[in-house]
Design an enzyme around this catalytic site. Structure first.
Site, PDB file in Angstrom:
ATOM      1  N   HIS A 203       0.816  -1.221   0.000  1.00  0.00           N
ATOM      2  CA  HIS A 203       0.000   0.000   0.000  1.00  0.00           C
ATOM      3  C   HIS A 203       0.851   1.274   0.000  1.00  0.00           C
ATOM      4  O   HIS A 203       0.371   2.338  -0.345  1.00  0.00           O
ATOM      5  CB  HIS A 203      -1.053  -0.014   1.120  1.00  0.00           C
ATOM      6  CG  HIS A 203      -0.533   0.323   2.483  1.00  0.00           C
ATOM      7  ND1 HIS A 203       0.045  -0.591   3.316  1.00  0.00           N
ATOM      8  CD2 HIS A 203      -0.518   1.484   3.171  1.00  0.00           C
ATOM      9  CE1 HIS A 203       0.390  -0.011   4.441  1.00  0.00           C
ATOM     10  NE2 HIS A 203       0.054   1.256   4.385  1.00  0.00           N
ATOM     11  N   HIS A 265       7.712  -2.227   2.577  1.00  0.00           N
ATOM     12  CA  HIS A 265       7.409  -0.826   2.269  1.00  0.00           C
ATOM     13  C   HIS A 265       8.665   0.028   2.050  1.00  0.00           C
ATOM     14  O   HIS A 265       8.767   0.785   1.094  1.00  0.00           O
ATOM     15  CB  HIS A 265       6.605  -0.186   3.408  1.00  0.00           C
ATOM     16  CG  HIS A 265       5.328  -0.908   3.729  1.00  0.00           C
ATOM     17  ND1 HIS A 265       4.490  -1.414   2.769  1.00  0.00           N
ATOM     18  CD2 HIS A 265       4.717  -1.181   4.916  1.00  0.00           C
ATOM     19  CE1 HIS A 265       3.437  -1.969   3.348  1.00  0.00           C
ATOM     20  NE2 HIS A 265       3.553  -1.843   4.654  1.00  0.00           N
TER      21      HIS A 265
HETATM   22  C1  BG6 Z   1       1.359  -2.230   7.561  1.00  0.00           C
HETATM   23  C2  BG6 Z   1       2.061  -2.861   8.718  1.00  0.00           C
HETATM   24  O1  BG6 Z   1       1.736  -2.839   6.360  1.00  0.00           O
HETATM   25  O2  BG6 Z   1       1.680  -0.837   7.522  1.00  0.00           O
HETATM   26  C3  BG6 Z   1       1.667  -2.186  10.008  1.00  0.00           C
HETATM   27  O3  BG6 Z   1       1.720  -4.253   8.781  1.00  0.00           O
HETATM   28  C4  BG6 Z   1       1.893  -0.697   9.935  1.00  0.00           C
HETATM   29  O4  BG6 Z   1       2.372  -2.732  11.119  1.00  0.00           O
HETATM   30  C5  BG6 Z   1       1.272  -0.119   8.668  1.00  0.00           C
HETATM   31  O5  BG6 Z   1       1.318  -0.094  11.072  1.00  0.00           O
HETATM   32  C6  BG6 Z   1       1.680   1.321   8.490  1.00  0.00           C
HETATM   33  O6  BG6 Z   1       1.004   1.869   7.408  1.00  0.00           O
HETATM   34  P1  BG6 Z   1       0.770   3.434   7.286  1.00  0.00           P
HETATM   35  O7  BG6 Z   1       0.102   3.594   5.957  1.00  0.00           O
HETATM   36  O8  BG6 Z   1      -0.082   3.838   8.441  1.00  0.00           O
HETATM   37  O9  BG6 Z   1       2.128   4.068   7.353  1.00  0.00           O
END
Ligand code: BG6
Length: 520
Positions: A203, A265
């Site tokens: 994402h 990520h």
């Molecule tokens: C997820 C993780 O993929 O991303 C989580 O599994 C994390 O642990 C989250 O909190 C963070 O996403 P964002 O978009 O809030 O930075």
């Protein structure tokens, strides 16, 4: 249908989305709100239906009630929600049981006709979404394969290939828990789906400012000439969170920060900063560059892992217990809630320029940013003017991914007055202010992309394996895991993370001017 380059400029195709893991947290928290928002903006295909699948017995209406999203603490308006909710359906069953699939197939046929996605007697386009416990991925993929629901790879023998329905699959992270399991999952997917029907979601790639990295680099001509080892000292990618593990210990305690955030990520974000210019903005060209980049990473010697990374775990604080005392955590697992690592790419552009990645829970701020630290000027012509007339550092470009989407470029300027004094200041671009609108939940546009057959913001098999390969020595290093340090909640992480940079004569950019991380 997607083009051969995996990028599609047309609208989304009519389809039925089959969501495995429909009673799970992600469905309720992210996926349904994202689809609802996409529908509200008119992005979803007119002919669209979703079938949620999980074991809990529920009617369609009970499912709709359960996933009804809230906005600013209140449920979405019933009329608006009701219209969209009619597109949501539910099918109770054990997705790991091959016997379930004949009934699911019939059900999908019925929903396809009812929602106008397909004609009677024809199969609809199907977008599978795996949002289940990772150990169920391979069994479910196997069942989908055996069920005969996937005909895409056999399109060549169809009488009218253009009329054949497609089947695609979105695979949620975690994509494996190490290199071997990621390879195994890729093999399982490859036995059932063509590579261009597999959408490995991350994402972070859907975040506006992550997408903007390529625009910044390649739609402007001023950055690319300085985007290399000759001008950049190092790069930092930070994803800091203030929350602890919350109710997700069941998953997180088996993953930890390195697997959960850094390998996925952060590596993706770093790759967009580092890749060579793709020949065109399309999935195939961008994926090729990312694969090439990951394969140029300097292999980390396992026995020297502590020189390349630092791990931490949050201690107790006013907002909650220490990680080891959180519900569902097994202290014996020794899971880290903070990870920092150095990556180096051995290529002509980046040789000798470290990329530092870090992520952790219960840190000082919720912030994701990329810092491009430029070199200091080669000489200081102001040196004779004494203190106050000296640029302390090189220019710094910060890409604020979230929150406060935007860019800031730190430059030096003359302080007005009779004396020659130099101070740093920021040239700022605030995205919301400049372009209007609110930052969107990244999932919505990504889901619509999959319906359009556009994989530009998804990951290729080889890049997923490539990023696991980089992290694998860190996962395997007993010395590294044996040296996990506790850090104070609300700090910037363990001392070891600061040392990782100070050994190289550098320091972390801690946004908001908060103090440097202090070990607990
Ligand atoms: C997820 C993780 O993929 O991303 C989580 O599994 C994390 O642990 C989250 O909190 C963070 O996403 P964002 O978009 O809030 O930075």
């Amino acid at each position: 249908m997607s083009g051969t380059n995996g990028t599609h400029s047309g609208g989304p195709d009519p389809c039925v989305m089959v969501l495995f893991g429909a009673s799970g947290d992600l469905t309720h928290r992210k996926l349904i709100p994202a689809l609802f928002e996409a529908s509200r903006r008119g992005w979803l295909p007119e002919r669209f239906a979703l079938v949620g699948v999980s074991r809990t017995a529920m009617t369609d209406d009970e499912f709709r009630e359960r996933v009804w999203p809230t906005e600013k603490g209140k449920r979405i308006d019933a009329k608006e929600w009701g219209e969209f909710a009619q597109r949501l359906h539910y099918f109770a069953g054990d997705a790991g049981d091959p016997a379930m699939y004949a009934a699911l197939d019939t059900h999908l046929g019925g929903i396809g006709v009812k929602s106008g996605v397909s004609a009677p007697g024809c199969s609809p386009n199907i977008l599978f979404y795996l949002s289940v416990a990772p150990e169920l991925y391979e069994p479910i993929i196997g069942c989908i394969g055996e069920s005969g629901l996937v005909t895409e790879g056999r399109r060549w023998c169809s009488i009218n290939p253009g009329a054949a329905p497609w089947q695609r699959i979105i695979v949620e992270k975690p994509f494996g828990s190490d290199l071997a399991s990621a390879e195994s999952l890729n093999r399982a997917l490859g036995r059932v789906f063509e590579e261009d029907a597999i959408y490995r979601i991350d994402h972070y790639l859907g975040k506006e400012l992550v997408q903007d990295i390529l625009v910044l680099r390649f739609a402007n001509s001023i950055f690319e000439p300085v985007w290399n080892r000759g001008h950049i000292d190092h790069v930092q990618v930070t994803a800091a969170e203030t929350l602890g593990v919350g109710t997700r210990a069941g998953f997180y305690d088996h993953a930890g920060a390195l697997r959960d955030m850094v390998q996925s990520h952060l590596m993706q974000v770093a790759s967009l900063v580092a890749i060579e210019p793709p020949s065109e903005y399309n999935a195939a060209a961008i994926m090729r560059e990312r694969i090439k980049l990951f394969s140029s990473a300097v292999p980390i010697p396992r026995e020297r892992a502590p020189e390349w990374a630092a791990l931490g775990r949050y201690g107790a604080g006013p907002d909650g217990p220490a990680y080891v005392n959180e519900k569902g955590v097994d202290p014996a697992r020794g899971t880290e809630t903070f990870a920092a690592m150095r990556v180096e790419f051995q290529n002509w552009r980046w040789s000798g320029v470290p990329f530092y990645l870090r992520s952790g829970k219960r840190l000082a701020a919720k912030v994701t940013e990329v810092v491009i630290q430029f070199n200091r000027p080669p000489t200081n012509i102001f040196r004779r003017l004494g203190p106050g007339a000296e640029p302390e550092d090189g220019n710094r470009l910060v890409i604020h991914v979230a929150p406060g989407e935007g860019l800031s470029l730190m430059v030096y300027g003359k302080v007005p007055g009779q004396e020659m004094r130099i101070a740093h200041t920021e040239l700022e671009l605030d995205y919301t202010e400049r372009f209007g609108g609110e930052a969107l939940e990244a999932y919505g546009p990504l889901l619509v992309d999959a319906m359009r057959g556009d994989r530009t913001l998804y990951k290729h098999r080889d890049e997923v394996e490539g990023s696991w390969r980089i992290c694998q020595p860190l996962l395997e290093s007993r010395r590294l895991h044996g040296a996990i340090e506790e850090y104070a909640p609300g700090s910037w992480g363990p001392r070891g993370a600061d040392e990782l940079l100070s050994r190289d004569g550098r320091k972390w950019h801690n946004p908001g001017g908060q103090p440097d991380g202090a070990g607990a």
